[in-house]
Design a protein around this motif. Sequence first.
Motif, PDB file in Angstrom:
ATOM      1  N   VAL A 153      26.924  25.933   5.339  1.00  0.00           N
ATOM      2  CA  VAL A 153      27.153  24.737   6.165  1.00  0.00           C
ATOM      3  C   VAL A 153      27.940  25.100   7.428  1.00  0.00           C
ATOM      4  O   VAL A 153      27.635  24.619   8.520  1.00  0.00           O
ATOM      5  N   VAL A 154      28.954  25.945   7.287  1.00  0.00           N
ATOM      6  CA  VAL A 154      29.725  26.376   8.456  1.00  0.00           C
ATOM      7  C   VAL A 154      28.826  27.125   9.428  1.00  0.00           C
ATOM      8  O   VAL A 154      28.903  26.933  10.647  1.00  0.00           O
ATOM      9  N   TYR A 155      27.942  27.964   8.909  1.00  0.00           N
ATOM     10  CA  TYR A 155      26.994  28.677   9.766  1.00  0.00           C
ATOM     11  C   TYR A 155      26.039  27.696  10.467  1.00  0.00           C
ATOM     12  O   TYR A 155      25.727  27.848  11.647  1.00  0.00           O
ATOM     13  N   GLU A 156      25.581  26.686   9.734  1.00  0.00           N
ATOM     14  CA  GLU A 156      24.688  25.674  10.320  1.00  0.00           C
ATOM     15  C   GLU A 156      25.384  24.951  11.476  1.00  0.00           C
ATOM     16  O   GLU A 156      24.826  24.808  12.568  1.00  0.00           O
ATOM     17  N   VAL A 157      26.594  24.474  11.191  1.00  0.00           N
ATOM     18  CA  VAL A 157      27.340  23.662  12.152  1.00  0.00           C
ATOM     19  C   VAL A 157      27.728  24.462  13.389  1.00  0.00           C
ATOM     20  O   VAL A 157      27.476  24.041  14.526  1.00  0.00           O
ATOM     21  N   LEU A 158      28.317  25.618  13.179  1.00  0.00           N
ATOM     22  CA  LEU A 158      28.803  26.421  14.302  1.00  0.00           C
ATOM     23  C   LEU A 158      27.643  26.945  15.157  1.00  0.00           C
ATOM     24  O   LEU A 158      27.734  26.970  16.390  1.00  0.00           O
ATOM     25  N   GLY A 159      26.552  27.321  14.512  1.00  0.00           N
ATOM     26  CA  GLY A 159      25.372  27.749  15.264  1.00  0.00           C
ATOM     27  C   GLY A 159      24.828  26.634  16.144  1.00  0.00           C
ATOM     28  O   GLY A 159      24.407  26.870  17.283  1.00  0.00           O
ATOM     29  N   TYR A 160      24.848  25.418  15.617  1.00  0.00           N
ATOM     30  CA  TYR A 160      24.365  24.254  16.371  1.00  0.00           C
ATOM     31  C   TYR A 160      25.309  23.929  17.531  1.00  0.00           C
ATOM     32  O   TYR A 160      24.869  23.520  18.610  1.00  0.00           O
ATOM     33  N   TYR A 161      26.623  24.107  17.302  1.00  0.00           N
ATOM     34  CA  TYR A 161      27.597  23.890  18.368  1.00  0.00           C
ATOM     35  C   TYR A 161      27.324  24.806  19.558  1.00  0.00           C
ATOM     36  O   TYR A 161      27.359  24.370  20.713  1.00  0.00           O
ATOM     37  N   TYR A 162      27.100  26.080  19.290  1.00  0.00           N
ATOM     38  CA  TYR A 162      26.875  27.039  20.374  1.00  0.00           C
ATOM     39  C   TYR A 162      25.638  26.658  21.192  1.00  0.00           C
ATOM     40  O   TYR A 162      25.645  26.771  22.420  1.00  0.00           O
ATOM     41  N   ILE A 163      24.602  26.187  20.512  1.00  0.00           N
ATOM     42  CA  ILE A 163      23.394  25.742  21.218  1.00  0.00           C
ATOM     43  C   ILE A 163      23.709  24.516  22.073  1.00  0.00           C
ATOM     44  O   ILE A 163      23.345  24.448  23.248  1.00  0.00           O
ATOM     45  N   SER A 164      24.406  23.542  21.480  1.00  0.00           N
ATOM     46  CA  SER A 164      24.757  22.308  22.200  1.00  0.00           C
ATOM     47  C   SER A 164      25.618  22.598  23.417  1.00  0.00           C
ATOM     48  O   SER A 164      25.544  21.887  24.423  1.00  0.00           O
TER      49      SER A 164
END
Length: 300
Positions: A153-164
């Motif tokens: 979940v942390v990988y999902e969230v943080l990866g999405y943050y970098y894209i955003s």
Amino acid sequence: MKTKLTRILPDLVFAIIIFSSISMGYPLLGKILLTIYFLYLIYKSLPAIYATAGGNAYKKGNKEKALTYFKKAANSKKSKANFISSYGYLLLRDGKVSESEPYLEKAVELDDNLPQIKYSSLLNLSLLRWKQGRIPEAIKIAEDLKPHYLNSVVYEVLGYYYISNGDYEKAKNFNEEALLYDEDDDVIKDNMAQTHYFLSEYEEAEKIYSEIIPNVAFPEAYYYYALIKLEMGELDESKKLLEVALTKKVSFMSNINEDLIKSKLHELNNLSSVKNISEPQNLDDLNNLDILHTQDNLEN
């Protein structure tokens, strides 16, 4: 911080008093005290009872009932950080950002003996900050969590943050790391594919999406796959993917919403209309027009 002995001491003392009353020849007093003790246990367990009922309602898709129960759990005097954080997260998912903030902040501030609960509450607070537009703060919270609370979940969230945040190269490196951690996570795969898209690496993105479509239920994958197909000149396939995206449940926690999907589909439909008008008719149609034109001239 309370120790385990400190937490169970009141129950232990109460049990000793009840046992002593019965053994000393005061059975009626013992029964009264036992009844009071059971009522106290029920009162102390109310947050957990409400949270369990809320969790069951949420699993059945009854969002309003779930929110009602979790609100009771979160507002109970004996409530714990995980119940408070869960209610704040549900409010956030429902788009009630301002309402969720005091609960998520309170959950983080509470002293809890279980670090996992503290970390989970911090991750929920990070999501709140992101939806508030405080992206650098959201990223910092998640990055600080990563060494202590490493999971998919942390990988999902943080990866999405970098894209955003438009950090596509950073997102690429991070999502590659995330795939090494969990190569079967479809959200991580979607993050990687989105990263390829924004870096104009369409073939790499197309390869990932061709593997996870149509098994995923979130609209982001279909939306970005449609954009990739459009870049590859496959207009009709792009439209089909957008139509499928509209059938998927949109989450408030995503950057993709129904209006965005409809707008892109409308744009492609208009593009198709212009394309059809501008394309020359086939040879048989042209020959038929020539015949009709000749017949008109002869009749006149």
